[in-house]
Design a protein around this motif. Structure first.
Motif, PDB file in Angstrom:
ATOM      1  N   PHE A 106       0.828  -1.211   0.000  1.00  0.00           N
ATOM      2  CA  PHE A 106       0.000   0.000   0.000  1.00  0.00           C
ATOM      3  C   PHE A 106       0.863   1.261   0.000  1.00  0.00           C
ATOM      4  CE2 PHE A 106      -2.727   3.317   1.746  1.00  0.00           C
ATOM      5  CZ  PHE A 106      -3.891   3.112   1.014  1.00  0.00           C
ATOM      6  N   LEU A 107       1.888   1.254   0.876  1.00  0.00           N
ATOM      7  CA  LEU A 107       2.716   2.471   1.007  1.00  0.00           C
ATOM      8  C   LEU A 107       3.640   2.667  -0.195  1.00  0.00           C
ATOM      9  CD1 LEU A 107       3.463   2.276   4.816  1.00  0.00           C
ATOM     10  CD2 LEU A 107       2.104   4.020   3.664  1.00  0.00           C
ATOM     11  N   LEU A 108       3.883   1.599  -0.956  1.00  0.00           N
ATOM     12  CA  LEU A 108       4.705   1.742  -2.165  1.00  0.00           C
ATOM     13  C   LEU A 108       3.864   2.085  -3.388  1.00  0.00           C
ATOM     14  CD1 LEU A 108       7.364  -1.113  -2.218  1.00  0.00           C
ATOM     15  CD2 LEU A 108       7.748   1.316  -2.614  1.00  0.00           C
ATOM     16  N   LEU A 109       2.718   1.389  -3.517  1.00  0.00           N
ATOM     17  CA  LEU A 109       1.902   1.569  -4.713  1.00  0.00           C
ATOM     18  C   LEU A 109       1.139   2.890  -4.728  1.00  0.00           C
ATOM     19  CD1 LEU A 109       0.498  -2.030  -5.304  1.00  0.00           C
ATOM     20  CD2 LEU A 109       2.214  -0.805  -6.636  1.00  0.00           C
ATOM     21  N   THR A 110       0.635   3.303  -3.541  1.00  0.00           N
ATOM     22  CA  THR A 110      -0.158   4.550  -3.548  1.00  0.00           C
ATOM     23  C   THR A 110       0.646   5.754  -4.059  1.00  0.00           C
ATOM     24  OG1 THR A 110       0.178   4.606  -1.152  1.00  0.00           O
ATOM     25  CG2 THR A 110      -2.035   4.014  -1.929  1.00  0.00           C
ATOM     26  N   PRO A 111       1.931   5.949  -3.677  1.00  0.00           N
ATOM     27  CA  PRO A 111       2.645   7.098  -4.249  1.00  0.00           C
ATOM     28  C   PRO A 111       2.823   6.987  -5.773  1.00  0.00           C
ATOM     29  CG  PRO A 111       3.813   6.249  -2.343  1.00  0.00           C
ATOM     30  CD  PRO A 111       2.734   5.272  -2.665  1.00  0.00           C
ATOM     31  N   GLY A 137      -8.645  10.977  -3.905  1.00  0.00           N
ATOM     32  CA  GLY A 137      -8.338   9.700  -3.289  1.00  0.00           C
ATOM     33  C   GLY A 137      -6.837   9.507  -3.136  1.00  0.00           C
ATOM     34  N   PHE A 138      -6.200   8.987  -4.188  1.00  0.00           N
ATOM     35  CA  PHE A 138      -4.789   8.579  -4.082  1.00  0.00           C
ATOM     36  C   PHE A 138      -3.822   9.701  -3.720  1.00  0.00           C
ATOM     37  CE2 PHE A 138      -6.577   4.973  -6.322  1.00  0.00           C
ATOM     38  CZ  PHE A 138      -5.952   3.921  -5.659  1.00  0.00           C
ATOM     39  N   LEU A 139      -3.870  10.803  -4.499  1.00  0.00           N
ATOM     40  CA  LEU A 139      -2.893  11.870  -4.241  1.00  0.00           C
ATOM     41  C   LEU A 139      -3.068  12.432  -2.826  1.00  0.00           C
ATOM     42  CD1 LEU A 139      -0.595  13.466  -5.544  1.00  0.00           C
ATOM     43  CD2 LEU A 139      -2.246  15.197  -6.226  1.00  0.00           C
ATOM     44  N   ARG A 140      -4.326  12.644  -2.442  1.00  0.00           N
ATOM     45  CA  ARG A 140      -4.597  13.189  -1.099  1.00  0.00           C
ATOM     46  C   ARG A 140      -4.144  12.229   0.005  1.00  0.00           C
ATOM     47  NH1 ARG A 140      -7.679  10.607   2.306  1.00  0.00           N
ATOM     48  NH2 ARG A 140      -8.945  10.038   0.496  1.00  0.00           N
ATOM     49  N   HIS A 194      -0.648  11.276   4.398  1.00  0.00           N
ATOM     50  CA  HIS A 194       0.211  10.293   5.068  1.00  0.00           C
ATOM     51  C   HIS A 194       1.508  10.949   5.516  1.00  0.00           C
ATOM     52  CE1 HIS A 194      -1.052   5.954   3.785  1.00  0.00           C
ATOM     53  NE2 HIS A 194      -1.656   6.373   4.861  1.00  0.00           N
ATOM     54  N   HIS A 195       2.224  11.507   4.539  1.00  0.00           N
ATOM     55  CA  HIS A 195       3.561  12.003   4.870  1.00  0.00           C
ATOM     56  C   HIS A 195       3.537  13.257   5.742  1.00  0.00           C
ATOM     57  CE1 HIS A 195       5.758   8.890   2.822  1.00  0.00           C
ATOM     58  NE2 HIS A 195       4.704   8.853   2.019  1.00  0.00           N
ATOM     59  N   MET A 196       2.479  14.068   5.599  1.00  0.00           N
ATOM     60  CA  MET A 196       2.367  15.248   6.463  1.00  0.00           C
ATOM     61  C   MET A 196       2.228  14.805   7.930  1.00  0.00           C
ATOM     62  SD  MET A 196       2.703  17.775   4.564  1.00  0.00           S
ATOM     63  CE  MET A 196       2.980  17.754   2.833  1.00  0.00           C
ATOM     64  N   THR A 197       1.421  13.761   8.152  1.00  0.00           N
ATOM     65  CA  THR A 197       1.286  13.331   9.553  1.00  0.00           C
ATOM     66  C   THR A 197       2.493  12.501   9.999  1.00  0.00           C
ATOM     67  OG1 THR A 197      -0.284  11.678   8.794  1.00  0.00           O
ATOM     68  CG2 THR A 197      -1.204  13.506   9.930  1.00  0.00           C
ATOM     69  N   PHE A 198       3.126  11.789   9.068  1.00  0.00           N
ATOM     70  CA  PHE A 198       4.329  11.017   9.448  1.00  0.00           C
ATOM     71  C   PHE A 198       5.462  11.961   9.885  1.00  0.00           C
ATOM     72  CE2 PHE A 198       3.302   7.289   6.292  1.00  0.00           C
ATOM     73  CZ  PHE A 198       2.185   6.985   7.043  1.00  0.00           C
ATOM     74  N   PHE A 199       5.458  13.187   9.323  1.00  0.00           N
ATOM     75  CA  PHE A 199       6.498  14.168   9.696  1.00  0.00           C
ATOM     76  C   PHE A 199       6.523  14.420  11.212  1.00  0.00           C
ATOM     77  CE2 PHE A 199       6.564  16.491   5.367  1.00  0.00           C
ATOM     78  CZ  PHE A 199       7.628  15.712   4.940  1.00  0.00           C
TER      79      PHE A 199
END
Ligand SMILES: [Zn+2]
Ligand SMILES: [Zn+2]
Length: 408
Positions: free
Chosen positions: A23-28, A194-197, A202-207
């Motif tokens: 999921f984390l590889l394909l979604t980007p 969906g995907f881009l958002r 994801h990465h904004m909250t992972f920061f």
């Protein structure tokens, strides 16, 4: 007891979680490659940009104001409809159910920077950012969930956990695709909303787990790696002041000053006006000041130690700083108590009593400003403590400087 719990709740990182990895590889790839391809052949519409923006803020805020500040830290009271909004759009952020997210987050605070911290920054920035999610969480649920008894009693939260994947499919992907369908572009809706958002949120909250434990200052506590960082706020829906948050996790704010960027705090202000949130927990100002002054005093101590200051000078400085600290804290308590009393009673007072109190408040305010100014002067003088290699001559200038600053 504590040590048994610690060994049981540490996340074992042995088995790769292929579903999460995929999921984390394909979604980007779909998000960036797919959206670029779509825009190249079909362009972009205003509705698609709006789809992205609205979904971005709804899901991001459901994580920060909902998952984080309400469900994990219980910093305010929240109406059932608002809880439901957080549960649906928090699931749409695809960061797991509230039960999982909050259990991990409470362990993060309790055992920060140790093996039992699920996103321990000492294992590296990349690990804290995303690496930890790539491993299977094999801990027994009854043990892992020991720290969320309150959430297990909330039927809405339990419902979200049960239907989590279904909500993800409907709210995170089917809904934006349906919005795209309004103008006959479901694929555009799915890609933008969906995907881009999903990937950006994801990465904004992972920061918050990575950058907010790596870059920035530690004005309130130096006990752990959490840092305050003004520029991180706009990327993390207002979670940039992470040092404050770790020190005062019961506070509903991260940016404690009115001018500090904190989108979740402002969202909650609106929710309060709409009657959906109330009883916000705030840290008393004197406690915030105390924490800040203690950190500053420790800095001065470290500087003096590094400069090899003689015992006599050491005592002199410590005595002065202690006096300055007490004076500053007293002035703040005096002002706050008077202000509280004034706001509580002013409607019952005569015009004359109100006027006298206003004068008194003004006097306390001046006194507080004065104490703040003197403290800042003293800290500035301390910061001129010479470098260890230049002791002797320069330390004399420093002591003279220090003696010039008046505390009272
Ligand atoms: Zn937290
Ligand atoms: Zn943290």
């Amino acid at each position: 007891m504590e040590s048994t719990l610690r060994s049981q709740i540490a996340r074992p990182n042995e088995h790769p979680d292929w579903v999460n990895i995929a999921f984390l590889l394909l979604t980007p790839i779909i998000a960036f490659g797919g959206t670029a391809w779509y825009v190249y052949y079909h362009g972009v519409t205003k509705l698609e940009l709006a789809n992205f923006t609205v979904m971005y803020f709804l899901t991001g805020l459901s994580i920060t104001a909902g998952y984080h500040r309400y469900f994990s830290h219980r910093t305010y009271e929240c109406s059932k409809p608002l809880q439901l909004l957080y549960l649906i759009f928090g699931a749409a952020a695809v960061q797991n159910s509230v039960l999982n997210w909050c259990s991990d987050h409470r362990y993060h605070h309790r055992y920060v920077d140790t093996n039992e911290d699920p996103y321990n920054i000492l294992r590296g920035g990349l690990y804290a950012h995303i690496g930890w999610i790539l491993y299977k969480d094999t801990r027994a649920v009854n043990i892992k969930y020991k720290n969320i008894p309150d959430l297990l009693k909330n039927p809405l939260v339990v419902w979200q956990d049960k239907w989590y994947l279904f909500i993800v499919v409907v709210a995170s992907f089917a809904l934006p695709a349906y919005i795209g369908l309004i103008e006959g572009r479901p694929v555009g809706g799915l890609l933008w909303g969906g995907f881009l958002r999903v990937v950006v949120v994801h990465h904004m909250t992972f920061f918050i787990n990575s950058l907010a434990h790596m870059w920035g200052t530690k004005p309130y506590s130096e006990k752990d790696t959490a840092r305050d960082n003004w520029w991180l706020g706009p990327f993390t829906f207002g979670e940039g002041y992470h040092n404050f948050h770790h020190k005062f996790q019961a506070d509903y704010r991260n940016g404690v000053r009115w001018y500090q960027f904190d989108l979740a705090k402002w969202w909650l202000f609106v929710m309060k006006l709409l009657g959906q949130a109330r009883h916000f927990s705030r840290t008393p100002e004197p406690l915030i000041l105390k924490a800040k002054l203690e950190v500053q005093m420790r800095h001065v101590e470290a500087r003096l130690a590094a400069a090899g200051a003689p015992e006599r000078m050491w005592q002199l400085v410590q005595g002065r700083m202690e006096m300055g600290r007490v004076r500053f804290e007293q002035a703040l308590v005096q002002y706050h108590e008077a202000k509280l009393e004034y706001t509580r009673q002013k409607d019952e007072w005569t015009k004359e009593v109100r006027r006298q109190w206003a004068e008194k408040l003004e006097f306390y305010q001046d006194d507080l400003d004065d104490a703040r100014k003197r403290w800042a002067e003293m800290i500035r003088a301390m910061n001129r403590i010479p470098h260890p290699s230049a002791q002797g001559l320069l330390s004399l200038t420093f002591v003279l400087d220090l003696l010039k600053t008046r505390v009272w």
